[in-house]
Design an enzyme around this catalytic site. Structure first.
Site, short mmCIF file in Angstrom:
data_model
loop_
_atom_site.label_atom_id
_atom_site.label_comp_id
_atom_site.label_asym_id
_atom_site.label_seq_id
_atom_site.Cartn_x
_atom_site.Cartn_y
_atom_site.Cartn_z
CE LYS A 70 -4.28 -1.90 2.12
NZ LYS A 70 -5.32 -2.10 3.05
CG ASP A 107 -8.13 0.16 3.19
OD1 ASP A 107 -9.12 -0.60 2.79
OD2 ASP A 107 -6.94 0.01 3.05
N GLY A 130 -0.05 -0.52 12.35
CA GLY A 130 0.53 -1.03 10.95
C GLY A 130 -0.54 -0.16 10.10
N GLY A 264 -14.79 -7.79 9.81
CA GLY A 264 -13.64 -7.48 8.77
C GLY A 264 -14.50 -7.62 7.56
#
Ligand code: NAP
Length: 299
Positions: A70, A107, A130, A264
């Site tokens: 990413k 996201d 992260g 998720g």
């Protein structure tokens, strides 16, 4: 003559577990986009740049990007949206006609769409530091959370993330209204026990204040998050970015305490819907996408 297929895909390494192909192909079918195809693109880090630059020539309109690419995807793009720049990562690339690569991050905005009103004025705790934690902290702040605390196994990384976004790093998980797990804990069926701290009766995760749960069936996974089963009951709204077949230990504990939960796959659908809308200009068929993501049991 049959028109050439419009191709999209997900770049990752590994990427075999991704449910994005099932989700996007179902969306194309529901939207009547015949000839549109979405596939896995397993690419090792050293080949990312040349692969991305070669994709438009073989019919690709864009690609999603997942672990570990990413940040690199943002770096190789010619232009980037504010969300991608602020988060420091791209999960959506679009190839435009003049050959330029545009980077976006769906996201963070996907999480804002899901959480928006539920988070405004509330205290949030993010577990992890992260890539997905960066997007979650950005989203919580965008959605108007009153306080965003960050706990991470490696404390320095929580400190760095907190300073980048004006959030707070904490030594141990604190009470909050909303808990967001952005670690990979829970991804595998059984976590190994957390190593004992010989100086503490309770054991620790580097912090003697964190009590370990040894009685709960799924206690090991919760312990890796610095939590016990009982402590999970202190959070009214629990979000776990991890998805896998069945439920995660964190969501199982949260549901046992009657917390509101989001898994998720809901988050995967939220970001995928925004990518779909960016590429196609059409409203995403979210119901079809969710059904396809949930019925895919290949991982
Ligand atoms: P990442 O950048 O590799 O970060 C991993 C995080 O997990 C780090 O904070 C790491 O802590 C922590 N961690 C790993 N193992 C741990 C353990 N045993 N105990 C405690 N902490 C541990 O990964 P990411 O991109 O943020 O992704 C994290 C998870 O979110 C993955 O499972 C991924 O599949 C999922 N995810 C889901 C979606 C979705 O759409 N649902 C989107 C993105 C990511 P250290 O810093 O101490 O190593």
């Amino acid at each position: 003559m049959t028109p050439a297929a419009v191709r999209l895909g997900v770049l990752g390494w590994p990427v075999a577990h991704s449910r994005s192909p099932a989700m996007h192909n179902a969306a194309f079918a529901a939207a009547g986009l015949t000839g549109w195809r979405y596939q896995r693109l397993p690419v090792p880090p050293q080949l990312l740049g040349e692969t991305v630059r070669g994709l438009p020539a073989v019919g690709f309109l864009g690609a999603n990007v997942t672990i570990p690419h990413k940040a690199a995807a943002l770096a190789l793009a010619d232009t980037a949206t504010e969300a991608a720049r602020e988060i420091g990562a791209a999960n959506t690339l679009s190839f435009v006609e003049d050959g330029a690569i545009e980077a976006d991050n769906t996201d963070g905005p996907g999480l804002v769409d899901l959480l928006g009103a539920d988070v405004r004025g509330r205290r949030a705790l993010v577990l992890g530091a992260g890539g997905s934690a960066r997007a979650a902290v950005w989203a919580l702040m965008r959605a108007g959370a009153a306080d965003v605390a960050i706990w991470n196994r490696t404390a320095e990384r929580a400190g760095e993330l907190a300073s980048a976004f004006g959030a707070r790093a904490v030594k141990a998980p604190e009470p909050a209204d909303v808990l967001v797990n952005c670690t990979s804990v829970g991804l595998v069926e059984a976590e190994p026990p957390v190593p004992e701290n010989p100086d503490s009766d309770a054991g620790s995760l580097g912090d003697p204040d964190i009590r370990l749960e040894r009685s709960a069936t799924q206690g090991c996974a919760l312990n890796h998050l610095g939590l016990t089963f009982d402590q999970v009951g202190g959070y009214a709204h629990v979000i776990d970015l991890v998805y896998r077949p069945g439920t995660t230990p964190l969501l199982a504990a949260a549901r046992a305490h009657d917390a509101r939960t989001l898994d998720g796959l809901s988050i995967l659908v939220a970001q995928g819907a925004l990518s779909f809308e960016r590429w196609t200009g059409l409203p995403a068929p979210r119901g079809e996408m969710e059904r396809a993501a949930r019925s895919e049991q290949s991982d």
